[in-house]
Design a protein around this motif. Structure first.
Motif, short mmCIF file in Angstrom:
data_model
loop_
_atom_site.label_atom_id
_atom_site.label_comp_id
_atom_site.label_asym_id
_atom_site.label_seq_id
_atom_site.Cartn_x
_atom_site.Cartn_y
_atom_site.Cartn_z
N LEU A 182 31.06 48.92 38.94
CA LEU A 182 29.89 48.33 38.29
C LEU A 182 30.03 48.33 36.76
O LEU A 182 30.37 49.34 36.16
N GLY A 183 29.79 47.16 36.18
CA GLY A 183 29.80 47.05 34.73
C GLY A 183 31.17 46.80 34.13
O GLY A 183 31.30 46.56 32.93
N ILE A 187 39.51 40.25 35.03
CA ILE A 187 40.11 38.92 34.94
C ILE A 187 40.21 38.41 36.37
O ILE A 187 40.76 39.09 37.24
N ASP A 188 39.64 37.24 36.61
CA ASP A 188 39.66 36.67 37.95
C ASP A 188 40.81 35.66 38.04
O ASP A 188 40.73 34.57 37.51
N GLN A 197 32.21 40.07 34.33
CA GLN A 197 31.80 41.47 34.38
C GLN A 197 31.20 41.76 35.76
O GLN A 197 30.40 40.96 36.26
N GLN A 198 31.62 42.85 36.36
CA GLN A 198 31.10 43.21 37.70
C GLN A 198 29.62 43.58 37.59
O GLN A 198 29.27 44.56 36.96
N SER A 199 28.77 42.74 38.21
CA SER A 199 27.33 42.97 38.04
C SER A 199 26.69 43.54 39.30
O SER A 199 25.53 43.95 39.27
N ASP A 200 27.43 43.58 40.43
CA ASP A 200 26.90 44.20 41.64
C ASP A 200 27.54 45.56 41.82
O ASP A 200 28.73 45.72 41.57
N ALA A 201 26.76 46.52 42.31
CA ALA A 201 27.31 47.86 42.55
C ALA A 201 28.37 47.80 43.65
O ALA A 201 29.32 48.57 43.65
N SER A 202 28.20 46.88 44.59
CA SER A 202 29.13 46.74 45.71
C SER A 202 29.81 45.38 45.66
O SER A 202 29.15 44.36 45.57
N VAL A 212 41.66 41.63 38.30
CA VAL A 212 42.21 42.76 37.55
C VAL A 212 41.08 43.41 36.77
O VAL A 212 40.62 42.87 35.75
N TYR A 213 40.58 44.53 37.26
CA TYR A 213 39.55 45.30 36.57
C TYR A 213 40.26 46.20 35.56
O TYR A 213 41.20 46.92 35.92
N ALA A 214 39.82 46.16 34.31
CA ALA A 214 40.55 46.91 33.28
C ALA A 214 39.65 47.91 32.56
O ALA A 214 38.43 47.72 32.48
N SER A 215 40.28 48.97 32.07
CA SER A 215 39.61 50.01 31.28
C SER A 215 38.36 50.51 32.01
O SER A 215 37.26 50.48 31.47
N ILE A 216 38.55 50.98 33.22
CA ILE A 216 37.44 51.42 34.08
C ILE A 216 37.01 52.83 33.67
O ILE A 216 37.82 53.74 33.68
N PRO A 217 35.73 53.01 33.31
CA PRO A 217 35.32 54.35 32.91
C PRO A 217 35.19 55.31 34.10
O PRO A 217 35.45 56.49 33.97
#
Ligand code: BG6
Length: 296
Positions: A182-183, A187-188, A197-202, A212-217
């Protein structure tokens, strides 16, 4: 070690029945069974080449030193094949160590090595750096840890990317959801490499997905089936994660992807360092990996 030549593999089993199997080719984990050995956690294509002729379609291929198609702009990885040579080189088996304190906490670690000297001539020419890789695969009762150690053994610095291309085995893609992103910006690759930006929790999968999800906290990405957590994927010193499912057409188009509807039974959640480059000066070391937990 069993098998010979390019088909050689190393297997390890815990007293409680869990097991892991690693092909020396690519140091590819091709099986990980938990729940006393009853549950296979990794998806491997029925047509995967396991004879060293091609990267394995399934399990955990090791992507190094470049992720995806290499940049065309004269970066030192430019002449390498897609996903680099890690997954197509024959690694050395460095040994096995076990700890058997108690039945429930015993574990076994398998170490694999790949050095400049172990590359094919083509790979050495395409990426002329002196490096040492040690890849450690540790099996515990409910988890598998896979960690890479990259050392610059040469005089000049080099840059690399790294990723663990894990194919998780699942029962039904339509019931899968992925939490823990989430959040996060991604890159799609299905949408012309645009940024979102991922706006759904699931995240649910209803078609081809290649993000490619990057810099995931967050440290952990969770794969759920029918709302029940099935796998936790915990990143260690790696901040990116690729989510990939080829869906119907792309699965059919891959000669080594079988059965055709196998895309329903797999989801790739691939931890890595693929945004930009990791730079190592002479003598420097990078370490990163994942712990995947089977939550059955
Ligand atoms: C994923 C990439 O990591 O790997 C996809 O994001 C790619 O774009 C997939 O299609 C499979 O790659 P390959 O080289 O094993 O067919």
């Amino acid at each position: 070690i069993s098998g010979s030549g390019a088909s050689s593999k190393v297997t390890a089993t815990l007293p409680s029945g869990e097991s892991v199997e690693v092909l020396l080719y690519g140091a590819t984990v091709t099986s990980w069974k938990s729940d006393g050995g009853k549950a296979e956690n990794l998806w491997v294509s029925e047509k995967a080449a396991l004879d060293g002729s091609k990267a394995v379609r399934g399990g955990i291929p090791v992507v190094f030193p470049v992720f995806g198609p290499p940049p065309k702009d004269g970066h030192p990885t430019s002449s390498l094949p897609q996903h680099g040579f890690g997954r197509t080189s024959r690694w050395e088996f460095l040994g096995k160590s076990t700890s058997e304190d108690a039945l429930d906490s015993s574990s076994v670690k398998l170490d694999f090595g790949l050095y400049t000297s172990g590359l094919t001539e083509d790979a050495r020419k395409a990426w002329p750096f002196d490096f040492g890789l040690v890849y450690s695969v540790t099996l515990s009762k409910d988890s598998l840890q896979t960690v890479i150690n990259v050392r610059n053994e040469g005089e000049s610095s080099f840059e690399f990317q790294f990723l663990l291309h894990t194919y998780f085995k699942i029962q039904d893609i339509s019931k899968v959801s992925i939490n823990g992103l989430l959040g996060v910006e991604y890159i799609d690759k299905v949408l012309n490499a645009s940024t979102h930006q991922q706006s759904d929790a699931s995240l649910t999968i209803t078609g081809e997905v290649d993000r490619v999800y990057a810099s995931i906290p967050q440290d952990t990405t969770t794969i759920l089936e029918s709302g029940t957590p099935r796998f936790d994927v915990v990143r260690d010193n790696l901040s990116d994660t690729v989510v990939w499912n080829p869906w119907i057409e792309k699965a059919k188009a891959m000669g080594d992807f079988s059965p055709d509807d196998g895309y329903k039974n797999m989801i790739c959640v691939e931890v890595g360092a693929v945004k930009g480059w990791q730079k190592l000066e002479k003598g420097e070391v990078f370490e990163g990996g994942q712990t995947i937990k089977s939550l059955l």
